[in-house]
Write an enzyme that holds these catalytic residues in place. Sequence first.
Site, PDB file in Angstrom:
ATOM      1  N   CYS A   2      26.836   3.712 -33.302  1.00  0.00           N
ATOM      2  CA  CYS A   2      28.235   3.982 -33.070  1.00  0.00           C
ATOM      3  C   CYS A   2      28.906   2.786 -32.423  1.00  0.00           C
ATOM      4  O   CYS A   2      28.311   1.728 -32.256  1.00  0.00           O
ATOM      5  CB  CYS A   2      28.380   5.205 -32.162  1.00  0.00           C
ATOM      6  SG  CYS A   2      27.421   6.619 -32.728  1.00  0.00           S
ATOM      7  N   ILE A  50      23.840  10.021 -37.470  1.00  0.00           N
ATOM      8  CA  ILE A  50      22.451   9.762 -37.870  1.00  0.00           C
ATOM      9  C   ILE A  50      21.539  10.917 -37.451  1.00  0.00           C
ATOM     10  O   ILE A  50      20.692  11.370 -38.213  1.00  0.00           O
ATOM     11  CB  ILE A  50      21.927   8.454 -37.220  1.00  0.00           C
ATOM     12  CG1 ILE A  50      22.824   7.261 -37.583  1.00  0.00           C
ATOM     13  CG2 ILE A  50      20.481   8.194 -37.619  1.00  0.00           C
ATOM     14  CD1 ILE A  50      22.857   6.903 -39.032  1.00  0.00           C
ATOM     15  N   GLY A 356      12.802  -6.740 -39.734  1.00  0.00           N
ATOM     16  CA  GLY A 356      11.640  -7.355 -39.075  1.00  0.00           C
ATOM     17  C   GLY A 356      11.950  -8.258 -37.897  1.00  0.00           C
ATOM     18  O   GLY A 356      11.085  -9.039 -37.482  1.00  0.00           O
TER      19      GLY A 356
END
Length: 614
Positions: A2, A50, A356
């Site tokens: 957010c 989410i 990554g």
Amino acid sequence: MCGIAGFVGSQENKEEILEKMMDVIKHRGPDSEGKYTTEDVAFGFRRLSIIDLESGSQPMFNEDGEIALIFNGEIYNSPELRERFQKKGHVFANRSDSETLIHGYEEYGEKLVHELRGMFGFAIWDNRRKRLFMARDFFGIKPVYYAMVHGNLVFGSEIKSILEFPGFKKEVNMEALEQYLSFQYSNLPETFFKGVYRLLPGHYLTYQNGELNTTQYFDPTLEPVSKDSQEVLVKKLDDVLEDSVEKHMLADVEVGAFLSSGVDSSFIAAKYSGKKTFTVGFFDKDNKYNETHYAEECAKYLGLENYSHTITEEEYWGEMPKIMYHMDEPLADPAAIALYFVAREAAKYVKVVTSGEGADEFFGGYTIYREPLSLHWIDWMPLSWRKAMANLAEKLPEGMKGRSYIIRASKSVQERFIGNANIFSEKERKQILKEKTKAVSPQKLLAPKYKKMRRYDDTTKMQYIDLTNWLPGDILLKADKMSMAHSLELRVPFLDKEVFQVARSMRTNMKLKDKTTKYAFRRVAEKYLPEFTTNKKKLGFPVPIRVWLKEETGYGKVKEAFTGEAANQFFETDMIMRLLDEHKNGVRDNSRKIWTVYTFLVWYHVFFEEQKTA
């Protein structure tokens, strides 16, 4: 994921001001918004849903409404914390990880940060005490900025929210510019906007009765003294990484993965539970900069879907202004633009991706970390001899074999290493800047950090410099801003505090062995990945900038900027044009220096020239 924005103070028209601050970060949370205002405080929130999609809206409150929270990030040990707090009598109203922060603050106060596992930038208003508490995560994954404006403490996930506050005067921080010319990113607590500060990684802030204090609660110091055998270390790494990747899959929506041609993102893709992967490459004549086929092969090996996009030169140059707007500050890492495009591709399919970042800093992945080992062959020579040889070597033509080696061997690690980027020397940057500043040398700026790690070997010192500067200033800045530009949450499983506890004690010979970087980590990865991935040389995002700057489009765009009004205001234009012409004519590779100056000029145009005329 957010965006947060707000202020503490008795400002009039709170709702109207807050709305403007929230509007400019709508891209961080397009799903919904929320506001909370009292006579003392204004909290604004933009939500990207989410977890707990139906009832996780913010601002969020405790049971009696006296504690309010706005939060950007994810708390991966939220289920364990929830269970602990419920046993202590706390009542939860929803399933979101946000609420664990509220009850955690009630239980632990400022010490809450030590209980968390995740990425976060949050603000808590304690109405009973009239006190603001803000915190940023351990490694600086999520950003938090703040400024004092006419007696108000103003803050947000992005600087552009603060710029909307009435009475804030935009002014370029010239000291930040001078340091940027060396580091290629903003490397001071005060940002490029004078008066706007970043809350540093591993720090929290309190504000009460007009008094502002910041406190460091975490420092990623290294202690490479583990006595673990290779077998034991590889098992520990395997276990903790498995756990971290699993924790980072916490979501009520589909999670995808960025997939480059390298071992880091490939390892996460091999371990995560999603199916979609995303890759970008570049169109270039010799196909040196398009490695999408490696990612496609790896995805096929792992049984995953791969979506790729090949970036054209026109796209790259065309999106620069928009990218600098989202970045907030100049960042001269060409890979930031590649990240922007891969995030754009991923956002077509998912709302969350893994990536990554952090593996190189944790496990010793950069080739430059081998430099102390390569210089070992000349260490036996007295320093005075080495310096004398270096003085002679500096008179030789640039590019002559052995010249750079002799010069570097005459310097201590503190003198020669300021991080993964070292663009302009202190002397060079002063020559091209018109305005003289009080900026100290990069070496003096980093001296306290070198002193902190003085007991350890040079490679460990270099890692610590990168962990505390390069990682938050470059790697994580572009990761957050480029993903959120497309309303995409980016998660970084390597940058987990439990993973760090294993990594911080790894001996240097478990990171670097012969010509291999990330040695122990590669031993873990080879269990899950094809050999062409685990043994592949690190490239990052290869970008053909040095080629494009010699061609008509690139040279023309940069020349226009270098001869413009802004360039004349800040730089000795004859000197920066000489850099450009030398590069175009093949005299020397000045691409990094050119790109650093050009990036600043694009940023300045977006935030000062363009907005002035808008």
